[in-house]
Design a protein around this motif. Structure first.
Motif, mmCIF file in Angstrom:
data_model
loop_
_atom_site.group_PDB
_atom_site.id
_atom_site.type_symbol
_atom_site.label_atom_id
_atom_site.label_comp_id
_atom_site.label_asym_id
_atom_site.label_seq_id
_atom_site.Cartn_x
_atom_site.Cartn_y
_atom_site.Cartn_z
ATOM 1 N N ARG A 124 80.821 -25.122 -80.829
ATOM 2 C CA ARG A 124 80.512 -23.685 -80.790
ATOM 3 C C ARG A 124 80.844 -23.184 -79.391
ATOM 4 N NH1 ARG A 124 74.414 -23.753 -83.438
ATOM 5 N NH2 ARG A 124 75.013 -25.007 -85.254
ATOM 6 N N GLU A 126 79.713 -21.428 -77.020
ATOM 7 C CA GLU A 126 78.523 -20.768 -76.483
ATOM 8 C C GLU A 126 78.580 -20.777 -74.969
ATOM 9 O OE1 GLU A 126 74.798 -21.035 -78.777
ATOM 10 O OE2 GLU A 126 75.461 -23.086 -79.137
ATOM 11 N N GLY A 131 71.267 -28.329 -72.029
ATOM 12 C CA GLY A 131 70.917 -28.511 -73.436
ATOM 13 C C GLY A 131 71.751 -27.663 -74.384
ATOM 14 N N ARG A 132 72.751 -26.953 -73.847
ATOM 15 C CA ARG A 132 73.631 -26.174 -74.730
ATOM 16 C C ARG A 132 75.072 -26.369 -74.299
ATOM 17 N NH1 ARG A 132 72.366 -20.014 -76.019
ATOM 18 N NH2 ARG A 132 73.474 -19.615 -74.099
ATOM 19 N N TYR A 133 75.845 -26.966 -75.168
ATOM 20 C CA TYR A 133 77.227 -27.314 -74.834
ATOM 21 C C TYR A 133 78.161 -26.783 -75.904
ATOM 22 C CZ TYR A 133 74.118 -30.280 -72.295
ATOM 23 O OH TYR A 133 73.068 -30.701 -71.533
ATOM 24 N N PHE A 136 78.813 -30.628 -79.131
ATOM 25 C CA PHE A 136 77.522 -31.315 -79.109
ATOM 26 C C PHE A 136 77.407 -32.129 -80.388
ATOM 27 C CE2 PHE A 136 75.503 -28.447 -82.171
ATOM 28 C CZ PHE A 136 76.350 -27.350 -82.107
ATOM 29 N N GLN A 138 75.227 -33.498 -83.665
ATOM 30 C CA GLN A 138 74.057 -33.293 -84.525
ATOM 31 C C GLN A 138 73.873 -34.471 -85.468
ATOM 32 O OE1 GLN A 138 74.554 -29.497 -86.548
ATOM 33 N NE2 GLN A 138 73.350 -28.444 -84.986
ATOM 34 N N ARG A 268 65.542 -18.530 -87.931
ATOM 35 C CA ARG A 268 66.785 -19.297 -87.973
ATOM 36 C C ARG A 268 68.003 -18.381 -87.922
ATOM 37 N NH1 ARG A 268 67.077 -23.393 -86.603
ATOM 38 N NH2 ARG A 268 68.353 -24.453 -88.099
ATOM 39 N N LEU A 292 64.527 -28.971 -80.746
ATOM 40 C CA LEU A 292 65.160 -30.270 -80.965
ATOM 41 C C LEU A 292 65.870 -30.310 -82.308
ATOM 42 C CD1 LEU A 292 62.318 -32.636 -79.712
ATOM 43 C CD2 LEU A 292 64.430 -32.009 -78.536
ATOM 44 N N ALA A 293 65.247 -29.679 -83.306
ATOM 45 C CA ALA A 293 65.836 -29.724 -84.637
ATOM 46 C C ALA A 293 65.370 -28.517 -85.419
ATOM 47 C CB ALA A 293 65.402 -30.992 -85.366
ATOM 48 N N GLY A 294 66.244 -28.038 -86.283
ATOM 49 C CA GLY A 294 65.874 -26.898 -87.106
ATOM 50 C C GLY A 294 66.368 -27.105 -88.514
ATOM 51 N N ALA A 316 69.037 -30.086 -89.019
ATOM 52 C CA ALA A 316 69.997 -30.652 -88.063
ATOM 53 C C ALA A 316 69.287 -30.788 -86.726
ATOM 54 C CB ALA A 316 71.207 -29.745 -87.930
ATOM 55 N N ALA A 317 69.487 -31.933 -86.092
ATOM 56 C CA ALA A 317 68.841 -32.181 -84.795
ATOM 57 C C ALA A 317 69.916 -32.331 -83.733
ATOM 58 C CB ALA A 317 68.001 -33.454 -84.860
ATOM 59 N N GLY A 318 69.626 -31.881 -82.525
ATOM 60 C CA GLY A 318 70.577 -31.957 -81.428
ATOM 61 C C GLY A 318 70.408 -33.237 -80.627
ATOM 62 N N ARG A 321 69.955 -33.001 -76.647
ATOM 63 C CA ARG A 321 68.604 -32.643 -76.151
ATOM 64 C C ARG A 321 67.648 -33.821 -76.263
ATOM 65 N NH1 ARG A 321 68.289 -26.425 -78.529
ATOM 66 N NH2 ARG A 321 70.360 -25.913 -77.739
HETATM 67 P P1 AMP Z 1 71.352 -25.121 -85.460
HETATM 68 O O1 AMP Z 1 72.471 -25.736 -86.263
HETATM 69 O O2 AMP Z 1 71.793 -23.978 -84.617
HETATM 70 O O3 AMP Z 1 70.135 -24.860 -86.276
HETATM 71 O O4 AMP Z 1 70.930 -26.215 -84.396
HETATM 72 C C1 AMP Z 1 70.190 -27.349 -84.720
HETATM 73 C C2 AMP Z 1 69.961 -28.135 -83.453
HETATM 74 O O5 AMP Z 1 71.203 -28.532 -82.906
HETATM 75 C C3 AMP Z 1 69.312 -27.316 -82.352
HETATM 76 O O6 AMP Z 1 67.922 -27.346 -82.472
HETATM 77 C C4 AMP Z 1 69.778 -28.052 -81.114
HETATM 78 O O7 AMP Z 1 68.978 -29.181 -80.860
HETATM 79 C C5 AMP Z 1 71.162 -28.485 -81.501
HETATM 80 N N1 AMP Z 1 72.169 -27.544 -80.979
HETATM 81 C C6 AMP Z 1 72.599 -26.381 -81.529
HETATM 82 N N2 AMP Z 1 73.535 -25.802 -80.778
HETATM 83 C C7 AMP Z 1 73.722 -26.605 -79.710
HETATM 84 C C8 AMP Z 1 74.566 -26.567 -78.541
HETATM 85 N N3 AMP Z 1 75.440 -25.569 -78.356
HETATM 86 N N4 AMP Z 1 74.457 -27.574 -77.638
HETATM 87 C C9 AMP Z 1 73.597 -28.590 -77.829
HETATM 88 N N5 AMP Z 1 72.786 -28.688 -78.891
HETATM 89 C C10 AMP Z 1 72.845 -27.711 -79.827
#
Ligand code: AMP
Length: 433
Positions: A124, A126, A131-133, A136, A138, A268, A292-294, A316-318, A321
């Protein structure tokens, strides 16, 4: 000298050695990632989840239709390119891909319920921060075919157990977003509230009023939060079926002993969620990016992507992080050699290679030195590698067929026979072979 070529912004190298000296984070090594990944491999199958691997490349329309055009991901974060007339995208998440595979292979005709888990890189574009790359990793699960609410609770319990096993401190947040019967009414009520106070919202949220009003609820801007605090709540609009479902999830979680907090702001980012949504949020160590995960339920997604009317739920968990938190705690999966063998001369080197081979054949890890150095320096190298034992092989040892195996942590010396070295080491480890 030629110029160095640097890695792409927002991507990281994860190595077995320490890197990233520039920020105040601890070094995240492969061993930290490995611990997260191995624990998932061990745990998820106990709940009936089987691994599924799908390509990193997908058709762009999969995400446009699956995730929703008005989401941040599809609107501005995807890596999309033209491949001779086909628009392709590096996957920004994996649920849409797994649903595509589920539909493409008519999986529902083979089994009424399907549980898959996956691990891999997502992309992505971003803004990079801790913690945001942009690339990344999952790890996630998807369960198809069960309308819930017991599966919802089982999946949340799995996430809870996994994070606990890793020793991470977090809070489980739970919410419901209603379904096609009740959410539209809520959306309307929310929109009229937001329209009446649109001047107070940030620019992004002003746009969201018409496209994705629910997202205003989780905007981080303090002014938007103030408007959100006075907004109508989904709870007041839930239809009877959604109310019963939400109550069922909570009861099942209580039966399983999972602690959670109800969080009406948990909406979400993606369009496809219905009913149950949940997030595990770290209680310390991560700063702004602490989720950490959503996960959540997506009962209409399989149908929207051309499949049968099959419900689904996943999280999905990151991994980055989680690995960062493990690095802070100094926990990693060890990959150090068990025995380091240091030959002092040519004849000894030839014998050392054989000894290492014998150890490896017996499933014991061994590292043999290829450098000429004195015994003191060889022991230093063994120490730096984190080896448990060091064996210095000189002329004398070669002649006698016996050598001292030094236990590096304690300094204890064990005399062993070179003939049958694997058995000797196994004996010292207390595991007869
Ligand atoms: P999401 O798919 O956006 O619901 O994200 C699920 C999990 O993936 C988040 O809680 C983060 O732990 C991880 N995650 C999402 N986007 C990123 C990102 N850009 N860099 C690192 N971890 C991410």
């Amino acid at each position: 000298m030629s110029q160095k070529i640097r890695g792409v912004k927002g991507t990281r190298d994860v190595l077995p050695i320490d890197t990233y000296v520039k920020d105040d984070d601890p070094w995240v090594r492969v061993g930290h990632y490995d611990l997260v990944e191995q624990s998932a491999r061990d745990l998820f199958p106990l709940y009936g989840y089987r691994e599924a691997r799908t390509p990193i490349l997908e058709r762009t329309e999969l995400f446009v239709r699956g995730i929703g055009e008005v989401t941040d991901i599809v609107g501005k974060e995807m890596y999309t390119f033209d491949d001779h007339g086909d628009s392709l995208t590096l996957r920004p998440e994996n649920t849409a891909s797994l649903v595509r595979a589920y539909v493409e292979h008519n999986v529902n005709q083979q089994e009424p319920e399907t549980k898959w888990w996956y691990l891999g890189p997502m992309f992505r574009r971003e803004r990079q921060q801790r913690g945001r790359y942009r690339q990344f990793t999952q790890i996630g699960v998807e369960a198809f075919g069960s309308p819930g609410p017991r599966i919802d609770a089982e999946q949340i319990e799995l996430l809870d157990r996994w994070l606990r096993r890793l020793g991470l401190a977090f809070e489980m947040h739970l919410n419901t977003l209603g379904d096609a019967a009740c959410r539209p009414k809520y959306r309307q009520a929310l929109q009229s509230h937001l329209r009446s106070r649109s001047q107070e919202l940030c620019e992004d949220c002003q746009g969201r009023i018409e496209t994705n009003p629910i997202r205003v609820l989780d905007c981080k801007n303090p002014k938007c939060q103030e408007v959100a605090a006075g907004a109508p709540r989904m709870e007041e609009f839930l239809c009877d079926a959604c109310k019963a479902h939400f109550a069922g999830v909570q009861e099942a979680l209580q039966r399983l002993g999972v602690r959670f907090v109800i969080d009406p702001k948990l909406v979400r980012g993606l369009d496809y969620y219905t009913r149950t949504t949940y997030e595990a949020i770290a209680t310390s160590g991560l700063g702004a990016q602490s989720t950490l995960a959503g996960g959540g339920r997506y009962d209409g997604l399989v149908r929207d992507l051309g499949g049968p009317d099959v419900p689904g739920i996943g999280f999905a968990a990151g991994v980055e992080r989680m690995a960062l938190l493990l690095a802070q705690q100094g926990k990693e999966r060890a990959t150090q050699p068990l025995v380091f063998i240091a030959p002092l001369g040519e004849a000894e080197a030839a014998r050392a290679d054989q000894l290492a081979q014998e150890l490896r054949a017996a499933g014991l890890s061994a590292e043999v030195s290829f450098r000429k150095a004195n015994p003191g320096n060889q022991l230093k190298r063994a120490d730096a590698l984190g080896a448990r034992f060091a064996l210095v092989l000189g002329d004398q040892e070669l002649k006698a067929g016996r050598a001292k195996l030094k236990e590096l942590r304690t300094g204890a010396q064990h005399e062993v026979s070179l003939q049958g070295i694997a058995g000797e080491v196994a004996r010292l480890l207390g595991t007869p072979r």
